[in-house]
Design a protein around this motif. Sequence first.
Motif, PDB file in Angstrom:
ATOM      1  N   ALA A  72       0.834  -1.208   0.000  1.00  0.00           N
ATOM      2  CA  ALA A  72       0.000   0.000   0.000  1.00  0.00           C
ATOM      3  C   ALA A  72       0.866   1.254   0.000  1.00  0.00           C
ATOM      4  CB  ALA A  72      -0.932  -0.013   1.207  1.00  0.00           C
ATOM      5  N   ARG A  73       1.936   1.251   0.781  1.00  0.00           N
ATOM      6  CA  ARG A  73       2.834   2.411   0.817  1.00  0.00           C
ATOM      7  C   ARG A  73       3.539   2.591  -0.515  1.00  0.00           C
ATOM      8  NH1 ARG A  73       6.437   2.180   6.210  1.00  0.00           N
ATOM      9  NH2 ARG A  73       6.976   4.280   5.454  1.00  0.00           N
ATOM     10  N   MET A  74       3.906   1.495  -1.162  1.00  0.00           N
ATOM     11  CA  MET A  74       4.591   1.591  -2.449  1.00  0.00           C
ATOM     12  C   MET A  74       3.658   2.105  -3.547  1.00  0.00           C
ATOM     13  SD  MET A  74       7.033  -1.777  -2.638  1.00  0.00           S
ATOM     14  CE  MET A  74       6.632  -2.855  -1.278  1.00  0.00           C
ATOM     15  N   VAL A  75       2.438   1.583  -3.571  1.00  0.00           N
ATOM     16  CA  VAL A  75       1.480   2.003  -4.597  1.00  0.00           C
ATOM     17  C   VAL A  75       1.172   3.490  -4.479  1.00  0.00           C
ATOM     18  CG1 VAL A  75      -0.934   1.737  -5.331  1.00  0.00           C
ATOM     19  CG2 VAL A  75       0.475  -0.294  -4.925  1.00  0.00           C
TER      20      VAL A  75
ATOM     21  N   PRO B  93      -7.263   5.301 -18.691  1.00  0.00           N
ATOM     22  CA  PRO B  93      -8.696   5.498 -18.450  1.00  0.00           C
ATOM     23  C   PRO B  93      -9.391   4.157 -18.210  1.00  0.00           C
ATOM     24  CG  PRO B  93      -7.967   6.738 -20.384  1.00  0.00           C
ATOM     25  CD  PRO B  93      -6.832   5.837 -19.995  1.00  0.00           C
ATOM     26  N   GLY B  94     -10.364   4.164 -17.329  1.00  0.00           N
ATOM     27  CA  GLY B  94     -11.130   2.958 -17.083  1.00  0.00           C
ATOM     28  C   GLY B  94     -11.033   2.412 -15.670  1.00  0.00           C
ATOM     29  N   TRP B  95     -10.135   2.980 -14.865  1.00  0.00           N
ATOM     30  CA  TRP B  95     -10.061   2.544 -13.476  1.00  0.00           C
ATOM     31  C   TRP B  95     -11.346   2.931 -12.746  1.00  0.00           C
ATOM     32  CZ3 TRP B  95      -6.381   0.046 -10.403  1.00  0.00           C
ATOM     33  CH2 TRP B  95      -5.162  -0.271 -11.012  1.00  0.00           C
ATOM     34  N   THR B  96     -11.903   2.008 -11.971  1.00  0.00           N
ATOM     35  CA  THR B  96     -13.052   2.310 -11.110  1.00  0.00           C
ATOM     36  C   THR B  96     -12.634   2.443  -9.656  1.00  0.00           C
ATOM     37  OG1 THR B  96     -13.567  -0.041 -10.795  1.00  0.00           O
ATOM     38  CG2 THR B  96     -14.601   1.077 -12.664  1.00  0.00           C
ATOM     39  N   ARG B  97     -11.358   2.107  -9.379  1.00  0.00           N
ATOM     40  CA  ARG B  97     -10.776   2.278  -8.049  1.00  0.00           C
ATOM     41  C   ARG B  97      -9.655   3.290  -8.157  1.00  0.00           C
ATOM     42  NH1 ARG B  97     -11.717  -2.896  -9.513  1.00  0.00           N
ATOM     43  NH2 ARG B  97     -12.941  -4.245  -8.130  1.00  0.00           N
ATOM     44  N   ASP B  98      -9.236   3.863  -7.037  1.00  0.00           N
ATOM     45  CA  ASP B  98      -8.116   4.802  -7.038  1.00  0.00           C
ATOM     46  C   ASP B  98      -6.845   4.019  -7.335  1.00  0.00           C
ATOM     47  OD1 ASP B  98      -6.108   6.630  -6.588  1.00  0.00           O
ATOM     48  OD2 ASP B  98      -6.823   7.263  -4.618  1.00  0.00           O
ATOM     49  N   PRO B  99      -6.200   4.249  -8.472  1.00  0.00           N
ATOM     50  CA  PRO B  99      -5.029   3.441  -8.833  1.00  0.00           C
ATOM     51  C   PRO B  99      -3.823   3.674  -7.931  1.00  0.00           C
ATOM     52  CG  PRO B  99      -5.346   5.218 -10.404  1.00  0.00           C
ATOM     53  CD  PRO B  99      -6.541   5.231  -9.522  1.00  0.00           C
ATOM     54  N   LEU B 100      -3.792   4.812  -7.240  1.00  0.00           N
ATOM     55  CA  LEU B 100      -2.659   5.139  -6.363  1.00  0.00           C
ATOM     56  C   LEU B 100      -2.992   4.928  -4.896  1.00  0.00           C
ATOM     57  CD1 LEU B 100      -1.269   8.298  -8.193  1.00  0.00           C
ATOM     58  CD2 LEU B 100      -0.414   5.951  -8.308  1.00  0.00           C
TER      59      LEU B 100
ATOM     60  N   GLY C 142       0.742  -0.929 -10.401  1.00  0.00           N
ATOM     61  CA  GLY C 142       2.003  -1.559 -10.054  1.00  0.00           C
ATOM     62  C   GLY C 142       1.880  -2.701  -9.071  1.00  0.00           C
ATOM     63  N   ALA C 143       0.667  -3.073  -8.677  1.00  0.00           N
ATOM     64  CA  ALA C 143       0.493  -4.143  -7.688  1.00  0.00           C
ATOM     65  C   ALA C 143       1.116  -5.447  -8.172  1.00  0.00           C
ATOM     66  CB  ALA C 143      -0.986  -4.341  -7.373  1.00  0.00           C
ATOM     67  N   ALA C 144       0.939  -5.762  -9.461  1.00  0.00           N
ATOM     68  CA  ALA C 144       1.534  -6.977 -10.015  1.00  0.00           C
ATOM     69  C   ALA C 144       2.835  -6.687 -10.743  1.00  0.00           C
ATOM     70  CB  ALA C 144       0.539  -7.651 -10.964  1.00  0.00           C
ATOM     71  N   ASP C 145       2.944  -5.538 -11.365  1.00  0.00           N
ATOM     72  CA  ASP C 145       4.088  -5.175 -12.201  1.00  0.00           C
ATOM     73  C   ASP C 145       4.686  -3.848 -11.730  1.00  0.00           C
ATOM     74  OD1 ASP C 145       5.913  -5.100 -14.311  1.00  0.00           O
ATOM     75  OD2 ASP C 145       4.490  -4.147 -15.667  1.00  0.00           O
ATOM     76  N   MET C 146       5.642  -3.862 -10.751  1.00  0.00           N
ATOM     77  CA  MET C 146       6.036  -5.076 -10.069  1.00  0.00           C
ATOM     78  C   MET C 146       6.312  -4.817  -8.592  1.00  0.00           C
ATOM     79  SD  MET C 146       9.798  -5.467 -11.917  1.00  0.00           S
ATOM     80  CE  MET C 146      10.335  -6.844 -10.909  1.00  0.00           C
ATOM     81  N   LYS C 147       5.530  -3.876  -8.012  1.00  0.00           N
ATOM     82  CA  LYS C 147       5.750  -3.529  -6.605  1.00  0.00           C
ATOM     83  C   LYS C 147       5.362  -4.659  -5.665  1.00  0.00           C
ATOM     84  CE  LYS C 147       5.469   1.427  -7.487  1.00  0.00           C
ATOM     85  NZ  LYS C 147       4.728   2.712  -7.314  1.00  0.00           N
ATOM     86  N   GLY C 148       4.418  -5.498  -6.101  1.00  0.00           N
ATOM     87  CA  GLY C 148       4.057  -6.646  -5.281  1.00  0.00           C
ATOM     88  C   GLY C 148       5.218  -7.610  -5.104  1.00  0.00           C
ATOM     89  N   THR C 149       6.107  -7.690  -6.087  1.00  0.00           N
ATOM     90  CA  THR C 149       7.266  -8.571  -5.950  1.00  0.00           C
ATOM     91  C   THR C 149       8.237  -8.037  -4.899  1.00  0.00           C
ATOM     92  OG1 THR C 149       8.611  -7.539  -7.691  1.00  0.00           O
ATOM     93  CG2 THR C 149       7.032  -9.207  -8.372  1.00  0.00           C
ATOM     94  N   ILE C 150       8.308  -6.715  -4.760  1.00  0.00           N
ATOM     95  CA  ILE C 150       9.151  -6.135  -3.711  1.00  0.00           C
ATOM     96  C   ILE C 150       8.561  -6.464  -2.343  1.00  0.00           C
ATOM     97  CG2 ILE C 150      10.231  -4.033  -2.839  1.00  0.00           C
ATOM     98  CD1 ILE C 150       9.789  -2.774  -5.606  1.00  0.00           C
ATOM     99  N   ALA C 151       7.237  -6.345  -2.234  1.00  0.00           N
ATOM    100  CA  ALA C 151       6.572  -6.686  -0.978  1.00  0.00           C
ATOM    101  C   ALA C 151       6.811  -8.151  -0.621  1.00  0.00           C
ATOM    102  CB  ALA C 151       5.077  -6.392  -1.073  1.00  0.00           C
TER     103      ALA C 151
ATOM    104  N   HIS D 261      -0.673  -3.397 -16.954  1.00  0.00           N
ATOM    105  CA  HIS D 261      -0.706  -2.290 -17.925  1.00  0.00           C
ATOM    106  C   HIS D 261      -2.141  -1.903 -18.286  1.00  0.00           C
ATOM    107  CE1 HIS D 261       3.694  -2.605 -19.576  1.00  0.00           C
ATOM    108  NE2 HIS D 261       3.638  -2.688 -18.267  1.00  0.00           N
ATOM    109  N   SER D 262      -3.099  -2.304 -17.484  1.00  0.00           N
ATOM    110  CA  SER D 262      -4.510  -2.035 -17.782  1.00  0.00           C
ATOM    111  C   SER D 262      -5.215  -1.515 -16.533  1.00  0.00           C
ATOM    112  CB  SER D 262      -5.207  -3.319 -18.254  1.00  0.00           C
ATOM    113  OG  SER D 262      -4.550  -3.890 -19.358  1.00  0.00           O
ATOM    114  N   PRO D 263      -6.421  -0.952 -16.693  1.00  0.00           N
ATOM    115  CA  PRO D 263      -7.212  -0.589 -15.521  1.00  0.00           C
ATOM    116  C   PRO D 263      -7.480  -1.820 -14.647  1.00  0.00           C
ATOM    117  CG  PRO D 263      -8.152   0.376 -17.501  1.00  0.00           C
ATOM    118  CD  PRO D 263      -7.088  -0.578 -17.954  1.00  0.00           C
ATOM    119  N   GLU D 264      -7.533  -1.581 -13.341  1.00  0.00           N
ATOM    120  CA  GLU D 264      -7.817  -2.624 -12.337  1.00  0.00           C
ATOM    121  C   GLU D 264      -6.691  -3.646 -12.210  1.00  0.00           C
ATOM    122  OE1 GLU D 264      -9.963  -1.202 -11.011  1.00  0.00           O
ATOM    123  OE2 GLU D 264     -11.594  -0.580 -12.315  1.00  0.00           O
ATOM    124  N   GLU D 265      -5.444  -3.206 -12.425  1.00  0.00           N
ATOM    125  CA  GLU D 265      -4.304  -4.085 -12.174  1.00  0.00           C
ATOM    126  C   GLU D 265      -4.353  -4.587 -10.734  1.00  0.00           C
ATOM    127  OE1 GLU D 265       0.598  -4.010 -11.965  1.00  0.00           O
ATOM    128  OE2 GLU D 265      -0.500  -2.299 -12.807  1.00  0.00           O
ATOM    129  N   HIS D 266      -4.017  -5.880 -10.549  1.00  0.00           N
ATOM    130  CA  HIS D 266      -4.078  -6.427  -9.203  1.00  0.00           C
ATOM    131  C   HIS D 266      -3.207  -7.665  -9.080  1.00  0.00           C
ATOM    132  CE1 HIS D 266      -7.122  -8.773 -11.386  1.00  0.00           C
ATOM    133  NE2 HIS D 266      -6.844  -9.765 -10.533  1.00  0.00           N
TER     134      HIS D 266
END
Length: 437
Positions: free
Chosen positions: A31-34, A112-119, A132-141, A400-405
């Motif tokens: 969450a802090r990274m995103v 465009p197309g995010w329904t959630r706050d991407p940051l 960046g949750a999957a590409d690739m800040k989640g890997t750092i977590a 690389h798309s809306p709703e990355e997770h």
Amino acid sequence: MTNQPPIRQDTLTSAMAAIERDVEIAVQDLARMVSVDTSFPPGEGYGPFADLMTNLLAPLGFDFKRVTLPRELWHVEGGPASGERVNLVASRQTGKPVCGLYYHVDTVPVAPGWTRDPLSLTVEGDKLYGLGAADMKGTIAATLLALRAAKGCGVPLAYDPMLLLCTDEEGGLYPGIRYLAEQGMLKGHILNFNGSAAPRIWAGCFGIFNLQVTITGHAVHAGEGNRTGAGVNAIEGALPVLNALAALKPEVAKRASKLAPPPHASGPLQPSLTIAAVNGGTAGGQVPAELKILVSRRYAPEENYDEARAEIEAAIGSAIAGSDLKLAIDLVGHLIPTDDPDGPHWPRWQQALSEGFGYRPEDFRKWGAASCSDFGYVQKAGFGPEILLGGLGRPESCIHSPEEHTTRQDIIKLAKSILAYLAADFAADAIPETRHS
């Protein structure tokens, strides 16, 4: 011996349990990274992200070196990049062999197309949504989760980890890992986490270059636009250029690479040409004087970069010939192809992935991708050629798309894989440095 189940020591067993128990700490880290916007372009969040990572890694006993790229290497006048290119190298030196752990810290811009706050990380059940949750800040977590478990449970490590938190992989002109390689700052072998959550053996990948095409006319009051000798409309004048690029696109796509495609592919890997962005004009009352077109070209290892670029420039030049428009074409991003990065550490990394994700030995396949990596530059600088690959990417991750997770479970699985690979007691007979000593 290497095909037998790895010996599980009490400390390693405890650390694996700690990873599951403490996953919410990893979610908080993510969450802090995103929340730090490291999108490229423009790439202005690298300094704050390096500050955050220093704060998160300091309790784990790392030493830090901030490496800022010289501006002349990455800056293009009128190009998309701005801000300092701050790379962070976090290392521990105890005399063990070094294993580099690579991450690009930049993300693509918000689409465009995010329904959630991407940051702002959104947690919905097991899913973790954010840019960046999957590409690739989640890997750092996941890495932090593994390293904390190792420290807390006293797991002896086979390697000194060196974390490489690098800039401008997402289409930059001079990625940070390239500079680190050219400066001789890389050691050991490297785990690259810019990959997928799949039983994959990396066979290499395509290259990509981005051209910024600037078409310049002359601005006047729109009411004078039809007067002889008045304004030159850059947008209307650029239509033949866009049509020429659109006509070239299917011709490029007819070509095929010999690089092994993914198991789920329906055919061979193919190069591509994309009109990635178009920006121009100011107001309805003014004849537009400038249009910028971003052209992105993915090229197979068998193709020649200079020839691929010349083909595009020839199409553009022919389309604009005879007009009153001015033309400028600038290279604003380039990743060269990555060769097959095979080497002696791959078998043990496969065992570690099997430990974390539950893969069977027969699940693994060797394949390449039309996606691109900055590690072609690492190989060109003389490092390697061995580079291991892992990550959190899945087809449903919306990278690389809306709703990355990503998901908690994938972070746990990757953390267990990382811990197993770094641990001295995991598949010890398959550690090349020990086997060859």
